[in-house]
Motif scaffolding. Structure first.
Motif, PDB file in Angstrom:
ATOM      1  N   VAL A   1       0.858  -1.163  -0.050  1.00 25.22           N
ATOM      2  CA  VAL A   1       0.042  -0.002   0.006  1.00 25.22           C
ATOM      3  C   VAL A   1       1.139   1.218   0.038  1.00 25.22           C
ATOM      4  CG1 VAL A   1      -2.060   1.093   1.149  1.00 25.22           C
ATOM      5  CG2 VAL A   1      -1.681  -1.499   1.295  1.00 25.22           C
ATOM      6  N   PHE A   2       0.776   2.086  -1.003  1.00 24.70           N
ATOM      7  CA  PHE A   2       1.563   3.235  -1.095  1.00 24.70           C
ATOM      8  C   PHE A   2       0.515   4.622  -1.548  1.00 24.70           C
ATOM      9  CE2 PHE A   2       4.129  -0.249  -2.320  1.00 24.70           C
ATOM     10  CZ  PHE A   2       5.047  -0.174  -1.324  1.00 24.70           C
ATOM     11  N   THR A   3       1.106   5.408  -1.433  1.00 26.98           N
ATOM     12  CA  THR A   3       0.228   6.902  -1.730  1.00 26.98           C
ATOM     13  C   THR A   3       0.786   7.476  -3.013  1.00 26.98           C
ATOM     14  OG1 THR A   3       0.030   7.331   0.674  1.00 26.98           O
ATOM     15  CG2 THR A   3      -0.276   9.074  -0.869  1.00 26.98           C
ATOM     16  N   PHE A   4       0.232   6.910  -3.980  1.00 24.65           N
ATOM     17  CA  PHE A   4       0.546   7.352  -5.464  1.00 24.65           C
ATOM     18  C   PHE A   4       0.129   8.748  -5.716  1.00 24.65           C
ATOM     19  CE2 PHE A   4       0.965   2.491  -5.792  1.00 24.65           C
ATOM     20  CZ  PHE A   4       2.146   2.524  -6.066  1.00 24.65           C
ATOM     21  N   HIS A   5      -0.977   8.972  -5.298  1.00 23.67           N
ATOM     22  CA  HIS A   5      -1.658  10.082  -5.364  1.00 23.67           C
ATOM     23  C   HIS A   5      -2.303  10.938  -4.290  1.00 23.67           C
ATOM     24  CE1 HIS A   5      -2.115   7.640  -9.176  1.00 23.67           C
ATOM     25  NE2 HIS A   5      -1.955   8.943  -9.711  1.00 23.67           N
TER      26      HIS A   5
ATOM     27  N   THR B   1       2.053   3.560 -16.898  1.00 18.34           N
ATOM     28  CA  THR B   1       1.820   4.179 -17.852  1.00 18.34           C
ATOM     29  C   THR B   1       1.467   5.858 -17.633  1.00 18.34           C
ATOM     30  OG1 THR B   1       0.434   2.358 -18.792  1.00 18.34           O
ATOM     31  CG2 THR B   1      -0.132   4.597 -19.546  1.00 18.34           C
ATOM     32  N   GLU B   2       1.017   5.859 -16.658  1.00 15.15           N
ATOM     33  CA  GLU B   2       0.715   7.281 -16.043  1.00 15.15           C
ATOM     34  C   GLU B   2       2.041   8.234 -15.890  1.00 15.15           C
ATOM     35  OE1 GLU B   2      -1.062  10.229 -12.286  1.00 15.15           O
ATOM     36  OE2 GLU B   2      -1.424   7.770 -12.544  1.00 15.15           O
TER      37      GLU B   2
ATOM     38  N   SER C   1      -1.644  14.579  -9.435  1.00 12.85           N
ATOM     39  CA  SER C   1      -0.114  14.298  -9.985  1.00 12.85           C
ATOM     40  C   SER C   1       0.438  12.992  -9.306  1.00 12.85           C
ATOM     41  CB  SER C   1       0.761  15.581  -9.736  1.00 12.85           C
ATOM     42  OG  SER C   1       0.322  16.709 -10.547  1.00 12.85           O
ATOM     43  N   LEU C   2       1.277  12.299 -10.007  1.00 20.32           N
ATOM     44  CA  LEU C   2       1.712  11.017  -9.409  1.00 20.32           C
ATOM     45  C   LEU C   2       3.121  11.605  -8.649  1.00 20.32           C
ATOM     46  CD1 LEU C   2       1.708   7.824  -9.704  1.00 20.32           C
ATOM     47  CD2 LEU C   2       3.556   8.448 -11.356  1.00 20.32           C
TER      48      LEU C   2
ATOM     49  N   SER D   1      12.962  13.872 -11.316  1.00 13.03           N
ATOM     50  CA  SER D   1      13.060  13.249  -9.998  1.00 13.03           C
ATOM     51  C   SER D   1      13.067  12.010 -10.121  1.00 13.03           C
ATOM     52  CB  SER D   1      11.903  13.982  -9.279  1.00 13.03           C
ATOM     53  OG  SER D   1      10.657  13.531  -9.867  1.00 13.03           O
ATOM     54  N   TYR D   2      12.597  11.248 -10.964  1.00 19.69           N
ATOM     55  CA  TYR D   2      12.463   9.666 -11.042  1.00 19.69           C
ATOM     56  C   TYR D   2      14.091   9.222 -10.887  1.00 19.69           C
ATOM     57  CZ  TYR D   2      11.433   4.854 -12.121  1.00 19.69           C
ATOM     58  OH  TYR D   2      11.340   3.482 -12.112  1.00 19.69           O
TER      59      TYR D   2
END
Length: 809
Positions: free
Chosen positions: A10-14, A316-317, A36-37, A350-351
């Motif tokens: 479980v992560f906070t992508f948005h 994809t996003e 935003s992602l 930032s990736y």
């Protein structure tokens, strides 16, 4: 991805939820995340997948077992997190086993996540009921250490309790006692700040203000918090916040010029590269989580193919945002179609900047080791794992409590509260040569070290505006030694006034809360920060006053001796023979002793000198007065004897005169003996007359004895004075009654004034008054009684005849 055993993520992508206003005519759709992602969260999910692939390819850990995963987006929302928790608990197996109360075949064995503390609390309360272990990589709220409420919760990030202690020690180390505090209005911020404030209070740190807000609050509230920071007098601001709230606060502060503030950051934002664009935060210092390089992770993150990306909605996003193209041509889209030439290795955003991914990596490996210990058996040769073993989550929970291993040289284990060993790096925002802000490690905090050694700063810190001097943030300046702190009414303990220590007290430390009394024989210096021995005062021979008194004493003694010599040389003359020359010589001898006994009063008192000075003074003066009294009686008796038939002189001849002197003197000797035997005078340190010095003097021992000696002298003097007054009208040329009258008048006047002067004179002046009285009365006697006779003998010898003396010219 499916597997023999499935791990949830479980992560906070948005950060936002797609909201729809329903009219209650259709069934509501499931909650969706939008916005935003968040790239660091994408790093977390990709690191989890990388770790699982690494484990699946391992021949040592879970050989022959394939681990699968189900990863969810919680969008930092409690409702969504609750929904995810139920999905993780329900499983995905369509079959229902009738022989059991509930199907558990598709339930995840453990969960990695969530990133935030508040969603983690919601998830843990639900999946904890089913004994499903949860290992968070980023939820640091101290409240999650409570095993009664969260029995299945573990984490690879230290508890905020340790972070709060580290921040409090950091603030204390640099002497900041007056600070401001801002926090996220979330479980992370509220619990973290509460722990920090408690630790700060223990360290003696005061907080001028404590403000909070959440990223969903209206702009007016954020503006109010920014205004509080602008108006405050505290130069240091401790921010216990998430990146989102910190960015909103800094954006609001940047709208207007603000006084420079020294920012102290929690791990939630201090290493966020996006916040380093705010130049006024240069010099910020805080605690950051330890980082280590994971071999192969960077290559894995950059090794993305369009096919792999198209299979994941999240990737994809990210792909479409990163390359500004679209993988599927949609109507109305203005983006170009991705043509397959996009290269991740050429991407600069930032990736490509790795965040704290090692904590997710540790969490996945901890769960894998727990599963390994539950389903694998180690033989002499190999390790056999049963992938058909019906593994229950409570077995993983039991094994997870006992895991203890190292990965890439870094240990992984949990204490009884499910927390790891706390270790933080101390980092500082410093400007590089190019002008950009970069994070530099300047120390560490290791909770595993002995108390007092956990905290270390290596140096090299840059402060506000690249200053090398530590900023000052205090409500009141430190009180120097010699003063004490007095709290200002209605203000915190860090606001105080510095009051000089009272007389006789000192403080020898900075910021002393009170002053201490010096020992009795000590006195403070001018600064009142140290006690020194009090100076000892007595009438010493090297003082001007003592020299004058000693000179007068010796002069008087010499004068008496010279007079005696003159009288001896003219002993046959009428002036000397008149009124008993024997008494005259005895009187001169006693006067010499009276002058010399005053010398015993000068110098440091000792046991012998104290006894000698008072007794010698008393006896010599009685001897002196007895002689004067004898001479007075001789005059009276001589005139009485001239009457017809008088036989008085037969009863008061020279033997009787000697006996009178001896008897009267013996009484004084007896008084002095009794005084010395019962309670003699003794040296004493007088600490009461003067506070700042010691008077070394002779105590009387017995006041009755002292006043008896003086009283007896006074009694003889008065008696002698009365007799002299009675004889004053006798013929002038024959007797010395008038001279004795004047001498006794001076003697009595001196000693009557001596009594109040003696009682009221302080310290060594008491002794000086006593010496002055002795000398004055002695000089009065020798000048009144003997000066006229010496004048006749030397300058008027014609009058020194029997004829002139009998007045028969």
């Amino acid at each position: 991805m499916d597997g023999d055993f499935v791990i949830g993520g479980v992560f906070t992508f948005h950060y936002n939820i797609y909201t729809v206003i329903y009219q209650y005519t259709t069934k509501p759709e499931s909650l969706k995340c939008t916005g935003s992602l968040i790239i660091p969260q994408l790093h977390f999910s990709r690191t989890m997948i990388f770790a699982l692939e690494e484990i699946n390819n391992s021949t040592e850990l879970l050989p022959g077992i394939k681990l699968g995963y189900h990863i969810y987006d919680s969008c930092a929302s409690v409702p969504v997190a609750v929904h995810v928790a139920f999905q993780l608990s329900n499983g995905h197996d369509p079959l229902f086993y009738k022989d059991d109360n509930c199907s558990q075949s598709g339930v995840v064995t453990a969960v990695v996540g969530e990133s935030g503390s508040t969603p983690s609390i919601s998830i843990s309360r639900i999946i904890g009921s089913f004994l499903i272990p949860q290992v968070s990589h980023s939820a640091s709220c101290a409240c999650l250490s409570d095993k009664k409420q969260f029995p299945t919760f573990f984490r690879t990030i230290p508890s905020d309790q340790f972070q709060a202690d580290a921040l409090a020690k950091l603030v204390k180390h640099f002497g900041w006692t007056w600070i401001g505090a801002v926090r996220s209005d979330s479980d992370y911020g509220n619990y973290g700040m509460a722990s920090f404030l408690a630790a700060a209070q223990r360290e003696g740190i005061c907080v001028e203000y404590s403000e909070s807000f959440y990223w969903t609050d209206p702009q007016s509230k954020i503006q109010r918090v920014a205004d509080v920071i602008r108006r405050s007098t505290a130069k240091v601001v401790v921010a216990f916040m998430d990146t989102t709230e910190m960015r909103l606060l800094l954006e609001e502060l940047a709208r207007e010029p603000i006084p420079l503030r020294q920012w102290i950051g929690s791990e939630g934002w201090i290493t966020d590269p996006e916040l380093m664009d705010f130049a006024f935060c240069a010099g910020a210092i805080g605690v950051a989580l330890e980082q280590f390089l994971i071999p192969g992770l960077t290559y894995f993150l950059l090794d993305l193919s369009p096919t792999e990306v198209a299979a994941s909605s999240v990737l994809t996003e990210f792909w479409e945002d990163a390359f500004n193209c679209t993988l599927t041509k949609e109507a109305g889209s203005h983006k170009r179609l991705c043509n397959g030439t996009e290269n991740m290795k050429m991407l600069k955003n930032s990736y490509t900047e790795l965040t704290i991914t090692n904590l997710v990596y540790k969490a996945v490996y901890a769960i894998a080791h727990a599963i390994h210990n539950a389903v694998c058996q180690k033989t002499n040769v190999t390790t056999q794992c049963d992938k058909h073993f019906r593994l229950e989550s409570k077995q993983v929970l039991s094994e997870l409590k006992k895991v203890n291993f190292s990965r890439n040289g870094y240990p992984v284990s949990f204490d009884v509260n499910g927390d790891p060993v706390a270790f933080y790096e101390l980092v500082n925002w410093q400007k590089s040569e190019s002008g950009d802000i970069e994070v530099v490690s300047v120390g560490y905090y290791d909770a595993s070290l002995p108390k007092g050694q956990e905290f270390r700063i290596n140096g090299g810190i840059n402060w506000l505006e690249d200053d090398t001097h530590v900023p000052v943030s205090v409500c009141s300046k430190s009180c120097s030694p010699g003063t004490r702190k007095v709290l200002q009414k209605g203000k915190p303990i860090c606001c105080y006034d510095c009051i000089p220590c009272p007389e006789g007290e000192i403080s020898n430390t900075t910021d002393s809360p009170n002053c201490v009394q010096c020992p009795r024989e000590f006195w403070p210096n001018v600064e009142r920060d140290a006690c020194f021995p009090k100076p000892v005062e007595f009438l010493s021979f090297d003082e001007v006053l003592s020299v004058i008194l000693a000179a007068l004493s010796v002069t008087g003694a010499c004068l008496a001796i010279i007079t005696g010599v003159i009288f001896f040389c003219h002993r046959t003359t009428p002036v000397v023979r008149a009124n008993n020359s024997e008494l005259s010589f005895l009187l001169l001898f006693s006067l010499t002793l009276c002058f010399l006994c005053s010398l015993t009063f000068i110098g440091a008192p000792s046991e012998w000198s104290c006894m000698l000075r008072h007794t010698a003074f008393g006896i010599t003066f009685v001897l002196c007065i007895s002689c004067v009294l004898g001479k007075t009686l001789v005059v009276l008796m001589a005139f009485k004897a001239t009457l017809p038939g008088s036989n008085v002189m037969k009863w008061f001849g020279p033997p009787q005169q000697r006996m009178t002197v001896v008897f009267l003197t013996f009484i004084q000797v007896l008084i002095c003996t009794v005084w010395l035997v019962l309670s003699p005078p003794f040296p004493v340190k007088n600490l009461t007359t003067y506070k700042e010095k010691i008077i070394l003097e002779c105590a009387l021992g017995s006041a009755v004895g002292f006043w008896a000696v003086l009283g007896y002298i006074g009694l003889l003097a008065v008696f002698c004075f009365v007799l002299a007054v009675l004889a004053r009208k006798l013929p002038d040329n024959f007797n010395e009654a008038k001279l004795i009258t004047f001498s006794m008048l001076i003697f009595c006047a001196v000693w009557i004034t001596f009594i109040p002067a003696y009682v009221s004179s302080p310290g060594k002046f008491t002794v000086a008054v006593e010496i002055f009285a002795i000398l004055a009365s002695s000089f009065g006697l020798i000048l009144c009684v003997f000066a006229p006779k010496c004048f006749i003998i030397i300058f008027q010898p014609e009058k020194n005849s029997k004829r002139h003396l009998m007045n028969k010219n």
